[in-house]
Design an enzyme around this catalytic site. Sequence first.
Site, PDB file in Angstrom:
ATOM      1  N   THR A  21      -0.437   6.263   4.774  1.00 10.34           N
ATOM      2  CA  THR A  21      -1.593   6.423   5.646  1.00 10.34           C
ATOM      3  C   THR A  21      -1.137   7.105   6.926  1.00 10.34           C
ATOM      4  O   THR A  21       0.049   7.392   7.111  1.00 10.34           O
ATOM      5  CB  THR A  21      -2.288   5.083   5.933  1.00 10.34           C
ATOM      6  OG1 THR A  21      -3.574   5.343   6.522  1.00 10.34           O
ATOM      7  CG2 THR A  21      -1.466   4.211   6.880  1.00 10.34           C
ATOM      8  N   LEU A  31      -6.185  -1.099   5.393  1.00 13.52           N
ATOM      9  CA  LEU A  31      -5.542  -2.402   5.469  1.00 13.52           C
ATOM     10  C   LEU A  31      -4.195  -2.360   4.765  1.00 13.52           C
ATOM     11  O   LEU A  31      -4.100  -1.845   3.645  1.00 13.52           O
ATOM     12  CB  LEU A  31      -6.451  -3.449   4.798  1.00 13.52           C
ATOM     13  CG  LEU A  31      -5.999  -4.902   4.819  1.00 13.52           C
ATOM     14  CD1 LEU A  31      -6.080  -5.447   6.238  1.00 13.52           C
ATOM     15  CD2 LEU A  31      -6.903  -5.735   3.901  1.00 13.52           C
ATOM     16  N   HIS A  74      -1.543   7.121  11.280  1.00 10.49           N
ATOM     17  CA  HIS A  74      -1.969   6.479  12.524  1.00 10.49           C
ATOM     18  C   HIS A  74      -1.886   7.500  13.641  1.00 10.49           C
ATOM     19  O   HIS A  74      -0.980   8.353  13.649  1.00 10.49           O
ATOM     20  CB  HIS A  74      -1.064   5.291  12.868  1.00 10.49           C
ATOM     21  CG  HIS A  74      -1.109   4.180  11.867  1.00 10.49           C
ATOM     22  ND1 HIS A  74      -2.283   3.541  11.513  1.00 10.49           N
ATOM     23  CD2 HIS A  74      -0.122   3.586  11.150  1.00 10.49           C
ATOM     24  CE1 HIS A  74      -2.011   2.602  10.618  1.00 10.49           C
ATOM     25  NE2 HIS A  74      -0.714   2.618  10.381  1.00 10.49           N
ATOM     26  N   GLY A 127       0.794  -1.222   0.000  1.00  7.38           N
ATOM     27  CA  GLY A 127       0.000   0.000   0.000  1.00  7.38           C
ATOM     28  C   GLY A 127       0.824   1.269   0.000  1.00  7.38           C
ATOM     29  O   GLY A 127       2.061   1.254  -0.021  1.00  7.38           O
ATOM     30  N   GLN A 128       0.104   2.392   0.043  1.00  6.37           N
ATOM     31  CA  GLN A 128       0.704   3.716  -0.027  1.00  6.37           C
ATOM     32  C   GLN A 128       0.742   4.353   1.367  1.00  6.37           C
ATOM     33  O   GLN A 128       0.817   3.645   2.365  1.00  6.37           O
ATOM     34  CB  GLN A 128      -0.095   4.575  -1.014  1.00  6.37           C
ATOM     35  CG  GLN A 128      -0.056   4.076  -2.447  1.00  6.37           C
ATOM     36  CD  GLN A 128       1.249   4.416  -3.141  1.00  6.37           C
ATOM     37  OE1 GLN A 128       1.930   5.377  -2.798  1.00  6.37           O
ATOM     38  NE2 GLN A 128       1.615   3.625  -4.141  1.00  6.37           N
ATOM     39  N   CYS A 181      -3.888   6.422   1.347  1.00  6.04           N
ATOM     40  CA  CYS A 181      -3.765   5.166   0.598  1.00  6.04           C
ATOM     41  C   CYS A 181      -3.507   5.404  -0.884  1.00  6.04           C
ATOM     42  O   CYS A 181      -3.755   4.530  -1.728  1.00  6.04           O
ATOM     43  CB  CYS A 181      -4.998   4.291   0.803  1.00  6.04           C
ATOM     44  SG  CYS A 181      -5.337   3.943   2.541  1.00  6.04           S
TER      45      CYS A 181
END
Length: 216
Positions: free
Chosen positions: A65, A150, A67, A62-63, A180
Amino acid sequence: MAAMQAFTEQRTAKPSEDTPDEIWVCQHPPVFTQGLAGKAEHLLFNPPGPDHIPVVQTNRGGQVTYHGPGQVVAYPLLDLQRRGYFVKEYVYRVEQAVLRTLQDLGVTGHRVAGAPGIYVRLDDPFAHAALTGPTDPAAPFRGLGKVAALGIKVSRHCTYHGVALNVAMDLAPYGRINPCGYNGLNTVDLASLGVPVSWDEAAGRLVQHLDSFLAP
């Protein structure tokens, strides 16, 4: 990340029956993470940027993100070979656990083809109708908000990294990235959808469903 990687490397070096599967659950201090294929243009600032939130390179898929506090992050550390299913089914099962968690809270989640994670209708996140018709290629997420992301890594049939469910967090940092890798993708949390659930309850429900749906 280093702990997950060490755990996985250790278990792949010995018979799988000696290493029970685990699910790690946590919330992180503010951090942006990039996946293996992460593109710099999806960061809309020059690091460290506003508030000095760090950008961490990871080996998940994925790219970019974000948190932060108020987000449930679950890391299933599983031996897929021992459990008897492949990566595609693993992703489906993780998403199914999120969908069931949302259902417990009265929210209807949706999958979008080719875009892992779980989405909700912004105009009515509690409506039960399925998404219908082909998406607009120019705006595949029109009317949708992403509530769970995800990103996984599989090494010798063993998984790490995992899934993040937004509960009640500061969503402003998402405006500094293309979440993402999607320009203009809305990111939401349960609080902004009008669901007053605690982090502990959301985490407990998600882990319960992960444990159930990821069973052999």
